[in-house]
Write a protein that holds these residues in place. Structure first.
Motif, PDB file in Angstrom:
ATOM      1  N   THR A 121      -0.858  63.745  65.752  1.00  0.00           N
ATOM      2  CA  THR A 121       0.123  63.331  64.969  1.00  0.00           C
ATOM      3  C   THR A 121       1.274  63.082  64.900  1.00  0.00           C
ATOM      4  N   ILE A 122       1.651  64.793  65.423  1.00  0.00           N
ATOM      5  CA  ILE A 122       3.718  64.439  65.609  1.00  0.00           C
ATOM      6  C   ILE A 122       4.053  63.560  66.402  1.00  0.00           C
ATOM      7  N   GLN A 123       3.008  63.500  67.606  1.00  0.00           N
ATOM      8  CA  GLN A 123       3.722  63.050  68.597  1.00  0.00           C
ATOM      9  C   GLN A 123       3.605  61.432  68.088  1.00  0.00           C
ATOM     10  N   ILE A 124       2.702  60.364  67.224  1.00  0.00           N
ATOM     11  CA  ILE A 124       2.848  59.103  66.532  1.00  0.00           C
ATOM     12  C   ILE A 124       3.753  59.155  65.696  1.00  0.00           C
ATOM     13  N   HIS A 125       3.915  60.307  64.950  1.00  0.00           N
ATOM     14  CA  HIS A 125       4.778  59.886  64.150  1.00  0.00           C
ATOM     15  C   HIS A 125       6.457  60.520  64.277  1.00  0.00           C
ATOM     16  N   LEU A 126       6.830  61.364  64.766  1.00  0.00           N
ATOM     17  CA  LEU A 126       7.650  61.953  65.052  1.00  0.00           C
ATOM     18  C   LEU A 126       8.589  61.669  66.004  1.00  0.00           C
ATOM     19  N   PRO A 127       9.883  60.799  66.203  1.00  0.00           N
ATOM     20  CA  PRO A 127      10.144  60.209  67.746  1.00  0.00           C
ATOM     21  C   PRO A 127      10.578  61.573  68.436  1.00  0.00           C
ATOM     22  N   GLU A 131       3.522  73.416  60.828  1.00  0.00           N
ATOM     23  CA  GLU A 131       3.400  72.757  59.542  1.00  0.00           C
ATOM     24  C   GLU A 131       4.282  72.649  58.979  1.00  0.00           C
ATOM     25  N   GLU A 132       5.966  72.401  59.576  1.00  0.00           N
ATOM     26  CA  GLU A 132       6.396  72.214  59.172  1.00  0.00           C
ATOM     27  C   GLU A 132       7.298  69.896  59.706  1.00  0.00           C
ATOM     28  N   LEU A 133       6.372  70.313  60.707  1.00  0.00           N
ATOM     29  CA  LEU A 133       7.044  69.844  61.714  1.00  0.00           C
ATOM     30  C   LEU A 133       5.509  68.797  61.392  1.00  0.00           C
ATOM     31  N   LEU A 134       4.138  69.154  60.734  1.00  0.00           N
ATOM     32  CA  LEU A 134       3.558  67.770  60.356  1.00  0.00           C
ATOM     33  C   LEU A 134       3.852  67.136  58.582  1.00  0.00           C
ATOM     34  N   ALA A 135       4.365  67.895  58.076  1.00  0.00           N
ATOM     35  CA  ALA A 135       5.103  67.748  56.603  1.00  0.00           C
ATOM     36  C   ALA A 135       6.144  66.708  57.086  1.00  0.00           C
ATOM     37  N   ASP A 136       7.077  66.356  57.315  1.00  0.00           N
ATOM     38  CA  ASP A 136       8.055  65.866  58.063  1.00  0.00           C
ATOM     39  C   ASP A 136       6.950  64.675  58.993  1.00  0.00           C
ATOM     40  N   ALA A 137       6.391  64.787  59.783  1.00  0.00           N
ATOM     41  CA  ALA A 137       5.070  63.362  60.094  1.00  0.00           C
ATOM     42  C   ALA A 137       4.719  62.530  58.795  1.00  0.00           C
ATOM     43  N   LYS A 138       3.861  63.434  58.301  1.00  0.00           N
ATOM     44  CA  LYS A 138       3.295  62.734  57.375  1.00  0.00           C
ATOM     45  C   LYS A 138       4.880  62.682  56.009  1.00  0.00           C
ATOM     46  N   ARG A 139       5.616  62.860  55.541  1.00  0.00           N
ATOM     47  CA  ARG A 139       6.398  62.996  54.973  1.00  0.00           C
ATOM     48  C   ARG A 139       6.445  63.086  53.646  1.00  0.00           C
ATOM     49  N   GLN A 140       5.522  64.386  54.139  1.00  0.00           N
ATOM     50  CA  GLN A 140       5.580  65.278  52.678  1.00  0.00           C
ATOM     51  C   GLN A 140       6.991  66.389  52.668  1.00  0.00           C
ATOM     52  N   LYS A 141       6.679  67.042  51.570  1.00  0.00           N
ATOM     53  CA  LYS A 141       7.389  67.677  51.289  1.00  0.00           C
ATOM     54  C   LYS A 141       7.683  69.380  52.353  1.00  0.00           C
ATOM     55  N   PRO A 142       8.554  69.824  52.983  1.00  0.00           N
ATOM     56  CA  PRO A 142       7.900  70.426  53.950  1.00  0.00           C
ATOM     57  C   PRO A 142       7.486  72.263  52.920  1.00  0.00           C
ATOM     58  N   PRO A 143       6.384  72.663  53.602  1.00  0.00           N
ATOM     59  CA  PRO A 143       6.526  74.373  52.395  1.00  0.00           C
ATOM     60  C   PRO A 143       8.035  74.938  52.704  1.00  0.00           C
TER      61      PRO A 143
END
Length: 565
Positions: free
Chosen positions: A100-106, A467-479
């Protein structure tokens, strides 16, 4: 052509054969005892292993005074092993979170080596040599391909034997390193400290917003008091301490297993009574060589000695000698020393500081060996005891004399005394918090089949970074991960004996808590939040805090009357 006599030719042939056999045999032994250089396919040598190894030596052993090569060969092999293990982990398939992170975070690619940094350290300069100057070796220019793939977590205070290793955790893989040169790397996401080694003039400033800070400290605040104050602990995002409120609690760090706790008594009460009558043992044992500590335990025990006989075998209040082979504190885990403790009916098990959930081997070992603990330390200790009747709490008695009288009562009434060891019987442990915590914890104590809590905390931090990186990748509020004083806070030291005046030792601990450590904590917090580029300016902030305190009519001696002995 010269021809040697037949007998001489035979001897020469034999010598050649012996030499070849010895040479080949020695090489086989060396290879067998060396770590393998292959991790997946014996035809594929680990590319970059030696590059990384040499680079590690350069960074960690030459440029880091905090991690010198104590033993070059063993350290070299340790680094080699870490790199080999890292390559095994690198070869694993991507986790779902990594994908998920590889696909969505440059900028994140867990599958291929990214291009190495354009600027490479020139290792050919004279200063980059092994710590052993008599065997100085210039190193070629190398690079770290692995550091461009995974989130990097730096031990700012080197604390593990693995100076550069990739770990597979729950969400994905992280690179753990002792290399401070990676501080400004784009993949660096967290920095870790061991509490004892945390120096407030040695912080990675200015603090970057993407950097989480993590603190591991299993000890009491005795060796680094500023940590107990809110301004310091609130600088951290992740904590691993004895407090159950910390993000990775290790309250039961000194309890190896439930079987350890319920181990059979080495000596029953009748045998202990015989030791008292025939060997002249006191009913009560005290073994401490760390004297004049913040809990003020020595003065309490000295007062207790006025009412009941106590054998003090350590350096503190010493009145009886240990056998020579157990004088060294490092021998306290030996079976012979344990038998000495087990002979006594009671053992004074006072902690060196009073903090919630700070419970050490002083208590667990005594319970395991079947000597009844007389305890002072964690106010919440009963939350973790196997039954409601497993120890004697010194603070339950209004005076030291009252405690001594109860000890005498138990010493004279075997049936009452034996009730305290009912938890040793099958099925008698009633504390569900204790049982559930031991059952669910993911780390072990002195168990080579389980990871230890240091490894566990590393993965805890790694997973939170993911968890923080995933939140960025999913455009969610980071924990939000934020420590507070419940993660470590401990109260101000005070006399152990109710009503007793402070002596010079306790006075110094109180002054440390009230003034010096509090000022350092506040000044450090202001320095970090100000965006200072270097922690070497800490003294300037300390002066500023003192100035603020004076302007608020702070009286450095505001408790002078309290400090008079």
């Amino acid at each position: 052509m010269v021809r040697f006599p037949p007998i001489l030719r035979r001897w020469m042939t034999l010598l050649v054969i012996v030499f070849v056999v010895l040479f080949v045999g020695s090489r086989i032994i060396v290879v067998m005892n060396s770590p393998s250089l292959y991790y997946y396919d014996e035809e594929e040598i680990q590319e970059g292993l030696w590059d990384g190894l040499l680079q590690l030596i350069q960074y960690n052993e030459e440029r880091e005074e905090s991690a010198p090569l104590a033993n070059e060969i063993s350290s070299y092999r340790s680094l080699q092993w870490s790199l080999i293990q890292s390559r095994k982990v690198e070869a694993l398939s991507l986790t779902e979170d990594e994908q998920t992170i590889q696909i969505h975070l440059p900028g994140w690619d867990f599958t291929e080596y990214a291009n190495p940094p354009e600027e490479q350290i020139d290792n050919t300069k004279e200063e980059f040599t092994f710590s052993d100057e008599t065997r100085a070796t210039k190193l070629p220019k190398m690079k770290y391909p692995v550091q461009n793939r995974f989130p990097i977590i730096i031990w700012w205070t080197p604390f593990t034997g693995h100076k550069h290793i990739v770990r597979q955790c729950g969400h994905g893989r992280c690179l753990f390193s002792h290399n401070r040169e990676l501080k400004d790397h784009t993949k660096t996401r967290a920095l870790m400290w061991y509490g004892t080694d945390l120096k407030f003039k040695d912080l990675p400033l200015p603090r970057q917003s993407k950097h989480d800070w993590a603190l591991l400290h299993e000890e009491s605040p005795k060796n680094n008091w500023p940590i107990v104050h809110k301004p310091i602990i609130s600088l951290f995002n992740h904590t691993c301490t004895f407090r159950r409120e910390s993000s990775y609690p290790i309250t039961l760090q000194y309890l190896p297993s439930m079987e350890y706790l319920t181990a059979p008594l080495l000596f029953d009460v009748l045998e202990k009574n015989r030791f008292i009558s025939e060997q002249g043992l006191a009913p009560v044992l005290y073994v401490q060589s760390d004297c004049d500590v913040p809990s003020d335990r020595d003065r309490y025990v000295k007062k207790l000695m006025e009412y009941i006989k106590v054998d003090s075998l350590g350096k503190c209040l010493h009145n009886k000698d240990l056998p020579d082979e157990y004088v060294d504190p490092l021998t306290m885990d030996k079976e012979g020393f344990h038998k000495i403790i087990a002979k006594y009916k009671f053992t004074v098990s006072f902690e060196n500081a009073v903090c919630n959930d700070y419970i050490t081997e002083k208590l667990w070992r005594t319970l395991s060996l079947g000597s009844l603990p007389i305890y002072m330390g964690s106010p919440s200790v009963q939350d973790w005891m196997p039954t409601t009747k497993a120890l004697i709490l010194a603070n339950d008695y209004p005076t030291v004399e009252a405690l001594a009288n109860y000890i005498k009562f138990l010493d004279e009434n075997d049936d009452e005394y034996e009730q305290y060891f009912d938890f040793k019987n099958p099925g008698k442990i009633t504390n569900s918090l204790l049982k559930n915590t031991m059952k669910s914890r993911t780390w072990g104590v002195d168990d080579i089949e389980q990871e230890n809590f240091i490894d566990g905390f590393e993965c805890h931090v790694c997973d939170r970074v993911f968890e923080e990186l995933l939140a960025d990748a999913k455009r969610q509020k980071p924990p939000t991960f934020q420590a507070n004083d419940s993660h470590y806070g401990c109260p101000r030291p005070q006399p152990a004996v109710p009503g007793m005046k402070m002596d010079n030792s306790l006075r110094s601990w109180v002054e440390e808590f009230d003034t010096r450590s509090a000022v350092i904590a506040k000044a450090t917090q202001q320095m970090v939040k100000s965006g200072a580029n270097s922690s070497r300016v800490l003294n300037d902030f300390i002066k500023k805090v003192f100035s603020e305190m004076k302007s608020n009519n702070f009286d450095h001696n505001h408790y002078e009357n309290e400090l008079v002995s």
